[in-house]
Design a protein around this motif. Structure first.
Motif, PDB file in Angstrom:
ATOM      1  N   GLY B 138       0.911  -1.178  -0.037  1.00 42.86           N
ATOM      2  CA  GLY B 138       0.075   0.010  -0.116  1.00 42.86           C
ATOM      3  C   GLY B 138       0.787   1.191   0.071  1.00 42.86           C
ATOM      4  O   GLY B 138       0.337   2.234   0.552  1.00 42.86           O
ATOM      5  N   LEU B 139       2.082   1.147  -0.492  1.00 44.06           N
ATOM      6  CA  LEU B 139       3.024   2.508  -0.547  1.00 44.06           C
ATOM      7  C   LEU B 139       3.279   2.839  -2.013  1.00 44.06           C
ATOM      8  O   LEU B 139       3.785   3.918  -2.013  1.00 44.06           O
ATOM      9  CB  LEU B 139       4.265   1.926   0.071  1.00 44.06           C
ATOM     10  CG  LEU B 139       5.391   2.995   0.638  1.00 44.06           C
ATOM     11  CD1 LEU B 139       4.735   4.021   1.595  1.00 44.06           C
ATOM     12  CD2 LEU B 139       6.438   2.468   1.155  1.00 44.06           C
ATOM     13  N   TRP B 140       3.072   2.095  -2.916  1.00 43.02           N
ATOM     14  CA  TRP B 140       3.380   2.451  -4.221  1.00 43.02           C
ATOM     15  C   TRP B 140       2.899   3.974  -4.748  1.00 43.02           C
ATOM     16  O   TRP B 140       3.839   4.352  -5.306  1.00 43.02           O
ATOM     17  CB  TRP B 140       2.709   1.333  -5.336  1.00 43.02           C
ATOM     18  CG  TRP B 140       2.862   1.744  -6.669  1.00 43.02           C
ATOM     19  CD1 TRP B 140       2.149   2.128  -7.593  1.00 43.02           C
ATOM     20  CD2 TRP B 140       4.494   1.374  -7.560  1.00 43.02           C
ATOM     21  NE1 TRP B 140       2.840   2.143  -8.897  1.00 43.02           N
ATOM     22  CE2 TRP B 140       4.203   1.868  -8.770  1.00 43.02           C
ATOM     23  CE3 TRP B 140       5.565   1.125  -6.936  1.00 43.02           C
ATOM     24  CZ2 TRP B 140       5.126   1.976  -9.662  1.00 43.02           C
ATOM     25  CZ3 TRP B 140       6.618   1.411  -7.906  1.00 43.02           C
ATOM     26  CH2 TRP B 140       6.425   1.760  -9.154  1.00 43.02           C
ATOM     27  N   GLU B 141       1.680   3.930  -4.508  1.00 43.28           N
ATOM     28  CA  GLU B 141       1.249   5.368  -4.990  1.00 43.28           C
ATOM     29  C   GLU B 141       1.888   6.624  -4.239  1.00 43.28           C
ATOM     30  O   GLU B 141       2.196   7.806  -5.024  1.00 43.28           O
ATOM     31  CB  GLU B 141      -0.315   5.548  -4.692  1.00 43.28           C
ATOM     32  CG  GLU B 141      -1.196   4.717  -5.733  1.00 43.28           C
ATOM     33  CD  GLU B 141      -1.032   4.992  -7.099  1.00 43.28           C
ATOM     34  OE1 GLU B 141      -0.556   6.187  -7.451  1.00 43.28           O
ATOM     35  OE2 GLU B 141      -0.849   4.096  -7.955  1.00 43.28           O
ATOM     36  N   GLU B 142       2.294   6.495  -3.250  1.00 40.39           N
ATOM     37  CA  GLU B 142       2.869   7.484  -2.364  1.00 40.39           C
ATOM     38  C   GLU B 142       4.441   7.673  -2.973  1.00 40.39           C
ATOM     39  O   GLU B 142       5.289   8.795  -2.710  1.00 40.39           O
ATOM     40  CB  GLU B 142       2.902   7.265  -0.687  1.00 40.39           C
ATOM     41  CG  GLU B 142       1.515   7.446  -0.300  1.00 40.39           C
ATOM     42  CD  GLU B 142       1.130   6.654   1.131  1.00 40.39           C
ATOM     43  OE1 GLU B 142       1.751   7.051   2.010  1.00 40.39           O
ATOM     44  OE2 GLU B 142       0.252   5.967   1.027  1.00 40.39           O
ATOM     45  N   VAL B 143       5.093   6.593  -3.344  1.00 39.05           N
ATOM     46  CA  VAL B 143       6.609   6.595  -3.380  1.00 39.05           C
ATOM     47  C   VAL B 143       6.929   6.271  -5.032  1.00 39.05           C
ATOM     48  O   VAL B 143       8.160   6.510  -5.304  1.00 39.05           O
ATOM     49  CB  VAL B 143       7.402   5.516  -2.513  1.00 39.05           C
ATOM     50  CG1 VAL B 143       6.979   5.815  -1.196  1.00 39.05           C
ATOM     51  CG2 VAL B 143       6.980   4.115  -2.872  1.00 39.05           C
ATOM     52  N   LYS B 144       5.985   5.982  -5.873  1.00 33.21           N
ATOM     53  CA  LYS B 144       6.545   5.615  -7.130  1.00 33.21           C
ATOM     54  C   LYS B 144       7.384   6.635  -8.164  1.00 33.21           C
ATOM     55  O   LYS B 144       8.205   6.339  -8.806  1.00 33.21           O
ATOM     56  CB  LYS B 144       5.439   5.207  -7.932  1.00 33.21           C
ATOM     57  CG  LYS B 144       4.331   6.186  -8.282  1.00 33.21           C
ATOM     58  CD  LYS B 144       3.022   5.914  -9.116  1.00 33.21           C
ATOM     59  CE  LYS B 144       2.156   7.190  -9.289  1.00 33.21           C
ATOM     60  NZ  LYS B 144       0.900   6.692  -9.918  1.00 33.21           N
ATOM     61  N   ASP B 145       7.382   7.872  -7.512  1.00 35.48           N
ATOM     62  CA  ASP B 145       8.065   8.887  -8.333  1.00 35.48           C
ATOM     63  C   ASP B 145       9.293   9.239  -7.526  1.00 35.48           C
ATOM     64  O   ASP B 145      10.166  10.282  -8.016  1.00 35.48           O
ATOM     65  CB  ASP B 145       7.216  10.301  -8.572  1.00 35.48           C
ATOM     66  CG  ASP B 145       6.093  10.189  -9.411  1.00 35.48           C
ATOM     67  OD1 ASP B 145       5.879   9.125 -10.251  1.00 35.48           O
ATOM     68  OD2 ASP B 145       4.868  10.680  -9.064  1.00 35.48           O
ATOM     69  N   GLY B 157       5.237   5.651   9.500  1.00 36.12           N
ATOM     70  CA  GLY B 157       3.904   4.732   8.806  1.00 36.12           C
ATOM     71  C   GLY B 157       4.554   4.483   7.447  1.00 36.12           C
ATOM     72  O   GLY B 157       4.159   3.067   7.041  1.00 36.12           O
ATOM     73  N   GLN B 158       5.025   5.062   6.750  1.00 34.48           N
ATOM     74  CA  GLN B 158       5.594   4.788   5.438  1.00 34.48           C
ATOM     75  C   GLN B 158       6.686   3.846   5.590  1.00 34.48           C
ATOM     76  O   GLN B 158       6.779   3.084   4.864  1.00 34.48           O
ATOM     77  CB  GLN B 158       5.918   5.966   4.521  1.00 34.48           C
ATOM     78  CG  GLN B 158       4.744   6.817   4.092  1.00 34.48           C
ATOM     79  CD  GLN B 158       4.916   8.203   3.478  1.00 34.48           C
ATOM     80  OE1 GLN B 158       6.112   8.870   3.714  1.00 34.48           O
ATOM     81  NE2 GLN B 158       4.308   8.534   2.580  1.00 34.48           N
ATOM     82  N   GLN B 159       7.628   4.252   6.398  1.00 36.89           N
ATOM     83  CA  GLN B 159       9.060   3.427   6.661  1.00 36.89           C
ATOM     84  C   GLN B 159       8.428   2.129   7.077  1.00 36.89           C
ATOM     85  O   GLN B 159       8.820   1.004   6.445  1.00 36.89           O
ATOM     86  CB  GLN B 159       9.702   3.763   7.829  1.00 36.89           C
ATOM     87  CG  GLN B 159      10.421   5.280   7.365  1.00 36.89           C
ATOM     88  CD  GLN B 159      11.406   5.608   8.578  1.00 36.89           C
ATOM     89  OE1 GLN B 159      11.724   4.737   9.216  1.00 36.89           O
ATOM     90  NE2 GLN B 159      11.967   6.883   8.573  1.00 36.89           N
ATOM     91  N   GLN B 160       7.336   1.908   7.722  1.00 39.46           N
ATOM     92  CA  GLN B 160       6.779   0.496   8.181  1.00 39.46           C
ATOM     93  C   GLN B 160       6.438  -0.135   7.228  1.00 39.46           C
ATOM     94  O   GLN B 160       6.567  -1.485   6.926  1.00 39.46           O
ATOM     95  CB  GLN B 160       5.875   0.749   9.554  1.00 39.46           C
ATOM     96  CG  GLN B 160       5.740  -0.477  10.258  1.00 39.46           C
ATOM     97  CD  GLN B 160       6.759  -1.151  11.016  1.00 39.46           C
ATOM     98  OE1 GLN B 160       7.845  -1.536  10.139  1.00 39.46           O
ATOM     99  NE2 GLN B 160       6.754  -1.398  12.239  1.00 39.46           N
TER     100      GLN B 160
END
Lengths: 230, 257
Positions: B138-145, B157-160
């Motif tokens: 559930g992290l792709w959208e937030e970090v794909k760029d 939360g993102q790190q986890q």
């Protein structure tokens, strides 16, 4: 039973149970007044029974609000969760008992002392049974006593049986005396109300069983209410 | 639910664990069902984390730790000499209390495990694993760029979720979680809980948590430990509404103490 580490939670639970006891006491008293006013054709007492309903309604709201707040604040588990949920349900049953008692009291004025003598003792007996059920079920709740609750639950059949015979008597009386239909209908509703009060006591019994044991009382209750259609 | 059709992923049989002279677990018997979330709860020092660490032999690194009994993963004893521990830990991933991404890019964090396990022949293999794992976490959208940015620059939360992506990148069968949300805020916690719910479709999850509400929310089975003993093990729904054991009841209702 150990106490909660959080004393405020412990106090809130106690407070909730006390409110139920208070509601129960009021409902019992209201029922006593309603039955007595019916027996003695006592308007003043009937009025008091009608007025006292307000305090029960107010307590029901308080119980509900406090229970909801406790669920939000304490996130209760297991026995505590069951107790709080059951308290909400029981307060609603007690409120209904109050309503039914009030309704009996209202009909006293309409019946106006015309209850045939042969029926008066039947009503007294029904009233006694209902009062005993309400009293015993409140004791059972206060003591978390499942066995006592089950006895109330089982005994409701006696109240049903009595209601059946009164129903028949009233019907017979109406057949013979066409001009009595008006007040006899009120009389019948009064009897039905007493019988319904017994049903609320059995609801409370079922809830006590769930609260203590964590399981629903699944057996069908012994019934002798053959007339009951709905 | 036809429970008897669900396979046992783990069978824990008569497990005793010692740290030197001190016994941490006593005769533990637990079945962990496949594609379910099993929560281990209990007060600090009850042995729940010890059991969790036995499930992928993390206790091996502690010299004084001795274990007896059997822990079977798909029927195979994971403490048998035939077991390659590195392979075992690829099958059984772990997520810790504090998010611990490597001091590397987001991309490298995810691809690290698959690389050392020889799962990547071409760069495209890595790209695919990174995308799939981050999507599942559930992290792709937030970090794909910003896959090249350091993983340590993400929020807690993102790190986890990155650590969860890293754990699932090697296609494990089981994910062990040791209080995965205790360092996270409620919204980040909700995201992880939602993720746990999704992940159980593909993985078997064992979670240690101090939050009983969390155990109640995310798990299907709950085990309550006290002083190194398994006090009660059952369906989560039953444990939190109608526990059979008085000790369990005292603990989950806040009476223990």
């Amino acid at each position: 039973m150990q106490k909660h580490i959080v004393t405020a939670f412990e106090e809130e639970l106690q407070n909730l149970s006390q409110k139920i006891s208070k509601m129960g006491g009021l409902a019992e008293n209201q029922l006593t007044m309603a039955i007595k006013s019916l027996e003695n054709n006592d308007y003043e007492l009937a009025k008091r029974a009608i007025l006292s309903d307000k305090s029960i309604d107010k307590l029901e709201l308080e119980v509900e609000e406090e229970a909801i707040l406790m669920i939000a604040k304490r996130q209760p588990m297991a026995l505590d969760l069951r107790r709080i949920i059951v308290t909400i349900r029981i307060s609603s049953d007690l409120e209904r008992i109050g309503d039914l008692a009030k309704n009996i009291a209202k009909r006293v004025i309409k019946i106006n002392g015309r209850t045939p003598k042969s029926l008066v003792s039947g009503f007294s007996a029904m009233g006694e049974l209902a009062k005993t059920s309400v009293k015993n079920i409140l004791d059972a709740f206060a003591a978390s006593d499942v066995d006592k609750a089950i006895i109330v639950w089982q005994n409701d059949k006696d109240l049903d049986a009595l209601y059946n015979s009164i129903f028949k008597e009233i019907t017979e009386h109406m057949k013979k005396n066409g001009d009595h239909i008006d007040y006899c209908t009120h009389l019948h509703f009064a009897a039905k109300n007493i019988e319904r009060i017994g049903d609320h006591a059995t609801n409370i019994a079922e809830n006590i069983h769930y609260m203590v044991r964590g399981e629903m009382l699944s057996d069908d209750r012994p019934k002798s209410d053959l007339i009951k259609i709905s | 639910m036809s429970e008897n059709k669900i396979a046992n992923k783990y069978q824990v049989r008569d497990v005793n664990v010692f740290y030197g002279d001190k016994q941490a677990l006593f005769n533990i018997e637990v079945d962990v069902l496949e594609n379910q979330v099993t929560a281990l709860i209990g007060p600090s020092g009850c042995g729940k984390s010890t059991l969790l660490r036995c499930l992928n032999r993390m206790n091996d690194v502690i010299d004084v730790c001795k274990i007896s009994g059997d822990i079977l993963l798909d029927g195979q004893d994971i403490y048998s000499k035939k077991i390659d521990v590195v392979e075992l830990r690829a099958r059984v991933g772990m997520v810790f209390q504090k998010p611990n991404p490597f001091p590397k890019s987001i991309y490298d964090n995810v691809v690290y495990g698959p690389k050392i396990h020889g799962m990547i022949e071409h760069k495209s293999d890595g790209d695919e694993i990174v995308e799939t794992s981050l999507k599942r976490a559930g992290l792709w959208e937030e970090v794909k760029d910003r896959l090249d940015s350091p993983g340590t620059g993400l929020s807690g939360g993102q790190q986890q979720r990155l650590c969860i992506a890293r754990a699932i990148a090697v296609s494990p069968e089981v994910i062990l979680m040791d209080e995965p949300c205790s360092a996270l805020d409620p919204i980040a916690t909700a995201r992880i809980e939602e993720l746990i719910d999704e992940l159980k479709e593909k993985f078997t999850i064992v979670i240690v948590t101090h939050s009983m509400q969390q155990a109640a929310r995310v798990s299907q089975k709950t085990a309550f430990f006290h002083l190194g003993k398994l006090v009660e093990f059952g369906d989560t729904d039953q444990i939190f509404t109608n526990p059979h054991n008085q000790q369990t009841q005292d603990y989950i209702t806040g009476r223990y103490g």
